[in-house]
Design an enzyme around this catalytic site. Sequence first.
Site, PDB file in Angstrom:
ATOM      1  N   ALA A  34     -27.866  10.630   1.756  1.00 31.64           N
ATOM      2  CA  ALA A  34     -27.686  10.656   0.299  1.00 31.64           C
ATOM      3  C   ALA A  34     -28.918  10.132  -0.428  1.00 31.64           C
ATOM      4  O   ALA A  34     -29.707   9.367   0.114  1.00 31.64           O
ATOM      5  CB  ALA A  34     -26.483   9.784  -0.066  1.00 31.64           C
ATOM      6  N   ASP A 146     -18.004  -0.813   6.227  1.00 28.65           N
ATOM      7  CA  ASP A 146     -19.473  -0.716   6.123  1.00 28.65           C
ATOM      8  C   ASP A 146     -20.017  -1.869   5.278  1.00 28.65           C
ATOM      9  O   ASP A 146     -20.829  -1.652   4.381  1.00 28.65           O
ATOM     10  CB  ASP A 146     -19.862   0.649   5.540  1.00 28.65           C
TER      11      ASP A 146
HETATM   12  N1  LIG Z   1     -24.477   2.008  -8.594  1.00 28.80           N
HETATM   13  C1  LIG Z   1     -25.730   1.672  -8.320  1.00 28.80           C
HETATM   14  N2  LIG Z   1     -26.500   1.066  -9.231  1.00 28.80           N
HETATM   15  C2  LIG Z   1     -27.776   0.739  -8.957  1.00 28.80           C
HETATM   16  N3  LIG Z   1     -28.373   0.975  -7.780  1.00 28.80           N
HETATM   17  C3  LIG Z   1     -27.669   1.581  -6.822  1.00 28.80           C
HETATM   18  C4  LIG Z   1     -26.317   1.967  -7.032  1.00 28.80           C
HETATM   19  N4  LIG Z   1     -25.874   2.538  -5.911  1.00 28.80           N
HETATM   20  C5  LIG Z   1     -26.888   2.503  -5.034  1.00 28.80           C
HETATM   21  N5  LIG Z   1     -27.976   1.931  -5.573  1.00 28.80           N
HETATM   22  C6  LIG Z   1     -29.278   1.728  -4.935  1.00 28.80           C
HETATM   23  O1  LIG Z   1     -29.520   2.778  -4.046  1.00 28.80           O
HETATM   24  C7  LIG Z   1     -29.755   2.272  -2.716  1.00 28.80           C
HETATM   25  C8  LIG Z   1     -29.227   3.231  -1.697  1.00 28.80           C
HETATM   26  O2  LIG Z   1     -27.831   3.311  -1.842  1.00 28.80           O
HETATM   27  P1  LIG Z   1     -26.952   3.958  -0.702  1.00 28.80           P
HETATM   28  O3  LIG Z   1     -25.540   3.647  -1.005  1.00 28.80           O
HETATM   29  O4  LIG Z   1     -27.306   5.379  -0.469  1.00 28.80           O
HETATM   30  O5  LIG Z   1     -27.605   3.193   0.500  1.00 28.80           O
HETATM   31  P2  LIG Z   1     -27.156   2.425   1.737  1.00 28.80           P
HETATM   32  O6  LIG Z   1     -25.779   1.882   1.582  1.00 28.80           O
HETATM   33  O7  LIG Z   1     -28.268   1.458   2.004  1.00 28.80           O
HETATM   34  O8  LIG Z   1     -27.195   3.577   2.806  1.00 28.80           O
HETATM   35  P3  LIG Z   1     -26.009   4.258   3.600  1.00 28.80           P
HETATM   36  O9  LIG Z   1     -24.794   4.218   2.738  1.00 28.80           O
HETATM   37  O10 LIG Z   1     -26.474   5.652   3.864  1.00 28.80           O
HETATM   38  O11 LIG Z   1     -25.877   3.444   4.807  1.00 28.80           O
HETATM   39  C9  LIG Z   1     -29.097   0.893  -2.701  1.00 28.80           C
HETATM   40  O12 LIG Z   1     -29.752   0.059  -1.770  1.00 28.80           O
HETATM   41  C10 LIG Z   1     -29.260   0.425  -4.129  1.00 28.80           C
HETATM   42  O13 LIG Z   1     -30.469  -0.283  -4.329  1.00 28.80           O
END
Ligand SMILES: Nc1ncnc2c1ncn2[C@@H]1O[C@H](COP(=O)(O)OP(=O)(O)OP(=O)(O)O)[C@@H](O)[C@H]1O
Length: 476
Positions: A34, A146
Amino acid sequence: MATTEAEEAAKRVQYPLDSSSYKLLNEIGAGVSAVVYKALCIPMNSTAVAIKSIDLDRSRLDLDDVRREAKTLSLLSHPNILKAHCSFTVDRRLWVVMPFMAAGSLQSIISHSFPNGLIEPCIAVVLKDSLNALSYLHAQGHLHRDIKAGNILVDSNGQVKLADFGVSASIYESTCSSLKFTDVAGTPYWMAPEVIHSHTGYSFKADIWSFGITALELAHGRPPLSHLPPSKSMMLKITKRFRFSDFDKYRKGNGKKFSKAFKDMVASCLDQDPSKRPTADKLLKHPFFKNCKGSECLVKNVLQGLPSVEKRYKESKVCSVHEDGEKGGDNDGDGDDDDPSVQGKQRRISGWNFNEEGLELEPVFPNDEVKEVRFGGETVVQQTGEHVVNREGMLATLNVLKGSLEQELWQVKFLVSTIQGEETHHQVQVVGGDHSEEQEISRLRAELENERRKNTQLELQLHTCKLHLSSLSTSK
Ligand SMILES: Nc1ncnc2c1ncn2[C@@H]1O[C@H](COP(=O)(O)OP(=O)(O)OP(=O)(O)O)[C@@H](O)[C@H]1O
């Protein structure tokens, strides 16, 4: 006073379900399948939102599961849980529209500005808020599955929210008996042992293990073993082929001191036995959270002077491009798989013990003797004790090898009989006496001799292989 479902629904504003209503501004993060954008919702007075765009072809998510989960989660309401505004598909991508959390995730904060981890009072704030969310979630019959710093988001006012329910699951909708899951879900470094060895099943306590690992991540700046690649091969390494040299690298630590209460709290979460880990509710009563400060602690010590989430993400992308360029073509990231100097250092690990003194996980090595056997050009680790390493895998490999040897043997036998037939044919012809034919006959004889030698060797190998198989089956 708790609000009713109807009141909640009435308060909820319906965000538009078409991509044209949103203006994508910048990328602010990326996960495995994503990309996350900061965006504006135009019909909503250009309110800032975060949009997680999930590639459905690359994601392990099933669209029906996502819909079901979104429906269930829409009924949840807690100040420390980040609820999505809405979600819809755009071609083969799922867009999840969420409130924009201006400081981003704790993972992006520590990796950019606190590589050695946060100070203990700030860790306590983050953990307590996350634990509040977890306790609520578990009480509603949900597992998050997670928990990690990357899924804990912070707003500009220091408010902490647990996010990303991509792999979360409801225990009530589980098809498994005894309220246990068996599918492997989550991110490897944070996964509880019972999730990795999923045949035993796991439940709420798996979230508590991940919570303990998250505490270590916030304290050290990274989760244990994060120098190993987060792939299936990493799972093999941590359970079977983890190296002393890698462990030494990790042990060095950063010399930070932590309170007894913190170490004790983490130790309780990282008990090998899930039943001995506390529940989220019980953990909230742990002395470590007793004098926990408020969100102002985060604003003062973490958020002040912190670059915006979009700027941090841009910088991290530039850094990773440089690092990739320097590293060159290393497949799994640890770079020394083929280095013979490290091959002798591989040893299997049967579990992990939390070392309170060093605030880190330490591998548990089985006592029984381990010997390495070279077989078919590969080194196989064989153990003489009761837990023989991957016996099924080894038997399968030997069976395949046996099959291919038998096939080769059959081909050689066929060739030999064909040549023998030709030899007889030639002998008949030689009666007339021709020099070139004599040469041809001796060439064929040499070839035949060669094939006979090969045949004997193959029969020997096949015999050894059969011996191996029968010794493995009897020891099983
Ligand atoms: N609602 C939000 N507001 C601000 N920043 C966000 C938000 N959601 C995600 N992010 C930013 O985007 C980054 C990546 O989010 P994502 O959920 O894809 O990553 P992850 O949890 O590290 O990866 P994965 O879910 O694939 O293991 C986060 O580390 C964060 O800094």
